[in-house]
Design a protein around this motif. Structure first.
Motif, PDB file in Angstrom:
ATOM      1  N   ALA A  23     -34.882  16.081  -7.299  1.00  0.00           N
ATOM      2  CA  ALA A  23     -33.916  15.585  -8.294  1.00  0.00           C
ATOM      3  C   ALA A  23     -33.068  16.731  -8.839  1.00  0.00           C
ATOM      4  O   ALA A  23     -31.863  16.564  -9.069  1.00  0.00           O
ATOM      5  CB  ALA A  23     -34.638  14.875  -9.436  1.00  0.00           C
ATOM      6  N   ALA A  24     -33.662  17.893  -9.027  1.00  0.00           N
ATOM      7  CA  ALA A  24     -32.916  19.041  -9.548  1.00  0.00           C
ATOM      8  C   ALA A  24     -31.846  19.525  -8.565  1.00  0.00           C
ATOM      9  O   ALA A  24     -30.874  20.143  -8.967  1.00  0.00           O
ATOM     10  CB  ALA A  24     -33.865  20.181  -9.889  1.00  0.00           C
ATOM     11  N   TRP A  25     -32.013  19.229  -7.290  1.00  0.00           N
ATOM     12  CA  TRP A  25     -31.032  19.588  -6.269  1.00  0.00           C
ATOM     13  C   TRP A  25     -30.004  18.493  -6.029  1.00  0.00           C
ATOM     14  O   TRP A  25     -28.990  18.731  -5.377  1.00  0.00           O
ATOM     15  CB  TRP A  25     -31.724  19.883  -4.939  1.00  0.00           C
ATOM     16  N   THR A  26     -30.268  17.270  -6.516  1.00  0.00           N
ATOM     17  CA  THR A  26     -29.405  16.141  -6.145  1.00  0.00           C
ATOM     18  C   THR A  26     -28.814  15.379  -7.322  1.00  0.00           C
ATOM     19  O   THR A  26     -27.959  14.516  -7.109  1.00  0.00           O
ATOM     20  CB  THR A  26     -30.180  15.144  -5.258  1.00  0.00           C
ATOM     21  N   GLN A  27     -29.227  15.642  -8.531  1.00  0.00           N
ATOM     22  CA  GLN A  27     -28.671  14.957  -9.694  1.00  0.00           C
ATOM     23  C   GLN A  27     -27.765  15.931 -10.457  1.00  0.00           C
ATOM     24  O   GLN A  27     -28.247  16.917 -11.025  1.00  0.00           O
ATOM     25  CB  GLN A  27     -29.783  14.427 -10.597  1.00  0.00           C
ATOM     26  N   PRO A  28     -26.447  15.646 -10.465  1.00  0.00           N
ATOM     27  CA  PRO A  28     -25.501  16.593 -11.061  1.00  0.00           C
ATOM     28  C   PRO A  28     -25.857  17.026 -12.486  1.00  0.00           C
ATOM     29  O   PRO A  28     -25.684  18.197 -12.836  1.00  0.00           O
ATOM     30  CB  PRO A  28     -24.170  15.841 -11.024  1.00  0.00           C
ATOM     31  N   GLU A  29     -26.386  16.124 -13.306  1.00  0.00           N
ATOM     32  CA  GLU A  29     -26.706  16.513 -14.682  1.00  0.00           C
ATOM     33  C   GLU A  29     -27.812  17.567 -14.739  1.00  0.00           C
ATOM     34  O   GLU A  29     -27.837  18.414 -15.641  1.00  0.00           O
ATOM     35  CB  GLU A  29     -27.053  15.294 -15.542  1.00  0.00           C
ATOM     36  N   ILE A  30     -28.734  17.549 -13.764  1.00  0.00           N
ATOM     37  CA  ILE A  30     -29.778  18.590 -13.702  1.00  0.00           C
ATOM     38  C   ILE A  30     -29.227  19.827 -13.005  1.00  0.00           C
ATOM     39  O   ILE A  30     -29.500  20.958 -13.417  1.00  0.00           O
ATOM     40  CB  ILE A  30     -31.044  18.069 -12.996  1.00  0.00           C
ATOM     41  N   MET A  31     -28.420  19.632 -11.949  1.00  0.00           N
ATOM     42  CA  MET A  31     -27.835  20.757 -11.222  1.00  0.00           C
ATOM     43  C   MET A  31     -27.024  21.661 -12.150  1.00  0.00           C
ATOM     44  O   MET A  31     -27.037  22.877 -11.993  1.00  0.00           O
ATOM     45  CB  MET A  31     -26.950  20.243 -10.078  1.00  0.00           C
ATOM     46  N   ARG A  32     -26.352  21.061 -13.141  1.00  0.00           N
ATOM     47  CA  ARG A  32     -25.543  21.858 -14.081  1.00  0.00           C
ATOM     48  C   ARG A  32     -26.415  22.788 -14.933  1.00  0.00           C
ATOM     49  O   ARG A  32     -25.921  23.783 -15.464  1.00  0.00           O
ATOM     50  CB  ARG A  32     -24.750  20.934 -15.003  1.00  0.00           C
ATOM     51  N   ARG A  33     -27.675  22.475 -15.070  1.00  0.00           N
ATOM     52  CA  ARG A  33     -28.563  23.285 -15.904  1.00  0.00           C
ATOM     53  C   ARG A  33     -29.033  24.556 -15.200  1.00  0.00           C
ATOM     54  O   ARG A  33     -29.478  25.499 -15.865  1.00  0.00           O
ATOM     55  CB  ARG A  33     -29.755  22.449 -16.354  1.00  0.00           C
ATOM     56  N   TRP A  34     -28.949  24.597 -13.863  1.00  0.00           N
ATOM     57  CA  TRP A  34     -29.443  25.777 -13.166  1.00  0.00           C
ATOM     58  C   TRP A  34     -28.533  26.259 -12.030  1.00  0.00           C
ATOM     59  O   TRP A  34     -28.532  27.444 -11.707  1.00  0.00           O
ATOM     60  CB  TRP A  34     -30.841  25.536 -12.595  1.00  0.00           C
ATOM     61  N   PHE A  35     -27.760  25.379 -11.416  1.00  0.00           N
ATOM     62  CA  PHE A  35     -27.065  25.703 -10.173  1.00  0.00           C
ATOM     63  C   PHE A  35     -25.608  26.086 -10.388  1.00  0.00           C
ATOM     64  O   PHE A  35     -25.097  26.972  -9.727  1.00  0.00           O
ATOM     65  CB  PHE A  35     -27.173  24.513  -9.231  1.00  0.00           C
ATOM     66  N   ALA A  36     -24.924  25.396 -11.279  1.00  0.00           N
ATOM     67  CA  ALA A  36     -23.494  25.638 -11.417  1.00  0.00           C
ATOM     68  C   ALA A  36     -22.981  25.123 -12.749  1.00  0.00           C
ATOM     69  O   ALA A  36     -23.579  24.249 -13.371  1.00  0.00           O
ATOM     70  CB  ALA A  36     -22.732  24.948 -10.280  1.00  0.00           C
ATOM     71  N   THR A  37     -21.847  25.662 -13.172  1.00  0.00           N
ATOM     72  CA  THR A  37     -21.211  25.242 -14.416  1.00  0.00           C
ATOM     73  C   THR A  37     -20.578  23.869 -14.267  1.00  0.00           C
ATOM     74  O   THR A  37     -20.674  23.019 -15.159  1.00  0.00           O
ATOM     75  CB  THR A  37     -20.124  26.267 -14.804  1.00  0.00           C
ATOM     76  N   VAL A  38     -19.914  23.650 -13.130  1.00  0.00           N
ATOM     77  CA  VAL A  38     -19.272  22.368 -12.831  1.00  0.00           C
ATOM     78  C   VAL A  38     -19.860  21.839 -11.533  1.00  0.00           C
ATOM     79  O   VAL A  38     -19.967  22.584 -10.550  1.00  0.00           O
ATOM     80  CB  VAL A  38     -17.735  22.548 -12.678  1.00  0.00           C
ATOM     81  N   VAL A  39     -20.270  20.569 -11.526  1.00  0.00           N
ATOM     82  CA  VAL A  39     -20.862  19.963 -10.329  1.00  0.00           C
ATOM     83  C   VAL A  39     -20.210  18.615 -10.079  1.00  0.00           C
ATOM     84  O   VAL A  39     -20.160  17.769 -10.969  1.00  0.00           O
ATOM     85  CB  VAL A  39     -22.393  19.750 -10.494  1.00  0.00           C
ATOM     86  N   GLU A  40     -19.731  18.429  -8.866  1.00  0.00           N
ATOM     87  CA  GLU A  40     -19.282  17.126  -8.385  1.00  0.00           C
ATOM     88  C   GLU A  40     -20.085  16.868  -7.122  1.00  0.00           C
ATOM     89  O   GLU A  40     -20.093  17.710  -6.216  1.00  0.00           O
ATOM     90  CB  GLU A  40     -17.788  17.146  -8.055  1.00  0.00           C
TER      91      GLU A  40
END
Length: 144
Positions: A23-40
């Motif tokens: 989920a942390a790799w596939t849900q943009p709201e979680i991805m923004r917390r660790w992976f990137a500032t902006v996620v689409e």
């Protein structure tokens, strides 16, 4: 998918279930917390994603790619292309594979493979690539 000419791998133990890591790799709201500032992200096989990292020095790094394999709780394979940065930098095309293995303790073993064909980052760039993925995986572990 053919084996790339160049490949490095990192293995981490994450204190979360494979489903939570997926989920942390596939849900943009979680991805923004660790992976990137902006996620689409259009999270489906053949779907595309775009991420932006806004650095404290004003640099914006943009990566984009396509989801090739999505196996919930098990595996993600995606292309990973550096599509721009300020200041502009030349980059190369890559793929990233994330494999999740449940551990008896309830934790997850995450194996990240980063591969590419042709000319790549060179020795200094490879170390920077490893450092960057290491920092991202540290953030992932902290978020979970």
């Amino acid at each position: 998918m053919k084996k790339p000419e160049h490949l490095f791998a990192m293995v981490r133990t994450i204190d979360a279930s494979p489903e939570a890591v997926y989920a942390a790799w596939t849900q943009p709201e979680i991805m923004r917390r660790w992976f990137a500032t902006v996620v689409e992200a259009d999270v489906r096989v053949g779907g595309r994603y775009r991420i932006e990292n806004h650095e404290t020095d004003g640099t914006v790094n943009v990566h984009a790619g396509e989801y090739l394999v999505l196996e919930p709780g098990r595996r993600i394979v995606m292309t990973f292309q550096h599509v721009g940065a300020t200041p502009n930098t030349d980059y190369f095309d890559e793929f990233v594979s994330v494999t999740l293995r449940p551990l008896p303790s309830g934790m997850t073993e995450l194996t990240l493979e980063n591969g590419w064909d042709g000319l790549g980052p060179g020795d200094d760039g490879l170390e920077a690539l490893k450092q960057g993925w290491g920092e991202w995986l540290d953030l992932l572990a902290a978020v979970l």
